[in-house]
Design an enzyme around this catalytic site. Structure first.
Site, PDB file in Angstrom:
ATOM      1  CG  ASN A   1    -118.876 -43.301  17.262  1.00  0.00           C
ATOM      2  OD1 ASN A   1    -117.962 -44.302  17.579  1.00  0.00           O
ATOM      3  ND2 ASN A   1    -119.522 -42.547  18.073  1.00  0.00           N
TER       4      ASN A   1
ATOM      5  CE  LYS B   1    -122.643 -44.551  19.395  1.00  0.00           C
ATOM      6  NZ  LYS B   1    -123.756 -43.997  20.048  1.00  0.00           N
TER       7      LYS B   1
ATOM      8  CD  GLU C   1    -122.727 -42.981  23.240  1.00  0.00           C
ATOM      9  OE1 GLU C   1    -121.343 -43.546  22.843  1.00  0.00           O
ATOM     10  OE2 GLU C   1    -123.668 -43.160  22.632  1.00  0.00           O
TER      11      GLU C   1
ATOM     12  CD  GLU D   1    -123.230 -37.115  17.220  1.00  0.00           C
ATOM     13  OE1 GLU D   1    -123.498 -38.024  16.351  1.00  0.00           O
ATOM     14  OE2 GLU D   1    -122.630 -37.506  18.328  1.00  0.00           O
TER      15      GLU D   1
ATOM     16  N   GLY E   1    -129.029 -42.682  19.441  1.00  0.00           N
ATOM     17  CA  GLY E   1    -129.586 -43.976  19.706  1.00  0.00           C
ATOM     18  C   GLY E   1    -130.901 -44.229  20.099  1.00  0.00           C
TER      19      GLY E   1
HETATM   20  C1  PEP Z   1    -123.739 -41.273  17.873  1.00  0.00           C
HETATM   21  O1  PEP Z   1    -123.622 -41.956  18.740  1.00  0.00           O
HETATM   22  O2  PEP Z   1    -122.935 -40.406  17.508  1.00  0.00           O
HETATM   23  C2  PEP Z   1    -124.961 -41.475  17.097  1.00  0.00           C
HETATM   24  C3  PEP Z   1    -125.234 -40.380  16.354  1.00  0.00           C
HETATM   25  O3  PEP Z   1    -125.472 -42.671  17.238  1.00  0.00           O
HETATM   26  P1  PEP Z   1    -126.906 -43.073  16.597  1.00  0.00           P
HETATM   27  O4  PEP Z   1    -126.762 -42.766  15.116  1.00  0.00           O
HETATM   28  O5  PEP Z   1    -127.005 -44.613  16.807  1.00  0.00           O
HETATM   29  O6  PEP Z   1    -127.896 -42.201  17.018  1.00  0.00           O
END
Ligand code: PEP
Length: 262
Positions: free
Chosen positions: A12, A14, A106, A174, A180
């Site tokens: 992803n 983003k 998000e 998640e 993040g």
């Molecule tokens: C995400 O935003 O779906 C995610 C898992 O981000 P990160 O890997 O940066 O923690």
């Protein structure tokens, strides 16, 4: 019939990389995987660029027959009409987009997407032939108040309320506190919640569908920890944010089966 679950590593991006940067990135990623003799039949890799990159990336994947799947980061719950700024699942389908992320934390937080909106977007994805990657996960506060599984399980039940049990979906667990933050869940924590989500899928979709549905873990996944998640029986892949923007790191995550000790 129960189908074997092919692991899925999903990147992803983003709101990162414009369409020119995305072309260079995808070319290099594909070379890296080809050099390393990555076999997409064993691990599926998908990228989720911003909307404005999709046409360029799709053209490149098509022209060079790259073994990468394309995903979008969101879709409208409507298929057409007066919805300024929204993107229809029908348009994504025309671009050979296979997956669409729905309910990312998000979007739930910044765009205030409720469980009902998420359910309606899952239905729109299904209606348009897209496979929704349904994101669920608890905040640090939820974790303290309700434990690890209650919120993700409730979110999954709500998200699947409007699709038939035959709909193909991918679930991404998640934990919001892990996204993040550099602080990933432990493999054991991820397994515990992914198993609870699969048990929920048994109730909602039946045993065969639950057995063939991929449940991903997401939250600070890196090349150095992916193999430990993938050893867990109910973790079928990863949704990767930050680390999917680094070609070498992301290629290494996709090639986790080659890591020492796996
Ligand atoms: C995400 O935003 O779906 C995610 C898992 O981000 P990160 O890997 O940066 O923690």
């Amino acid at each position: 019939m129960v189908t074997a679950r092919r692991p899925l590593i999903a990147g992803n991006w983003k709101m990162n990389l414009d369409h020119l940067q995305s072309i260079a990135f995808v070319q290099k990623l594909a070379w890296n995987l080809k050099d390393a003799k990555h076999d997409a039949a064993t691990v599926e890799a998908a990228i989720f660029p911003p909307f404005t990159d999709l046409r360029s990336v799709q053209t490149l994947i098509d022209a060079d027959k790259l073994e990468l799947e394309l995903g979008a980061q969101d879709l409208s719950d409507n298929d057409s009409g007066a919805f300024t700024g929204d993107i229809s699942g029908a348009f994504l389908s025309k671009l050979a987009v296979k997956y669409v992320i729905v309910g990312h934390s998000e979007r739930r937080t910044i765009h205030l997407e409720s469980d009902e909106v998420v359910a309606s977007k899952v239905a729109a994805a299904h209606r348009n032939g897209l496979v929704p990657v349904v994101c669920v996960g608890e905040t640090a506060d939820d974790l303290e108040k309700h434990g690890p599984s209650a919120v993700p399980v409730a979110q999954l039940k709500a998200a699947l309320a409007a699709v038939p049990s035959s709909a193909e979906i991918v679930v991404a667990y998640e934990p919001v506190w892990a996204i993040g933050s550099g602080q990933a869940a432990t493999p054991d924590q991820a397994q515990q919640v992914c198993a609870a989500l699969r048990a929920t899928l048994v109730d909602l979709l039946g045993a065969d569908a639950a057995a063939s549905t991929r449940v991903l873990y997401g939250g600070s996944v890196k090349a150095s920890n992916i193999a430990s998640f993938m050893r867990e029986p109910d973790v079928d892949g990863a949704l990767v944010g930050g680390a999917s923007l680094d070609i070498t790191e992301f290629a290494s995550i996709i090639r986790y089966q080659n890591h020492v000790g796996v």
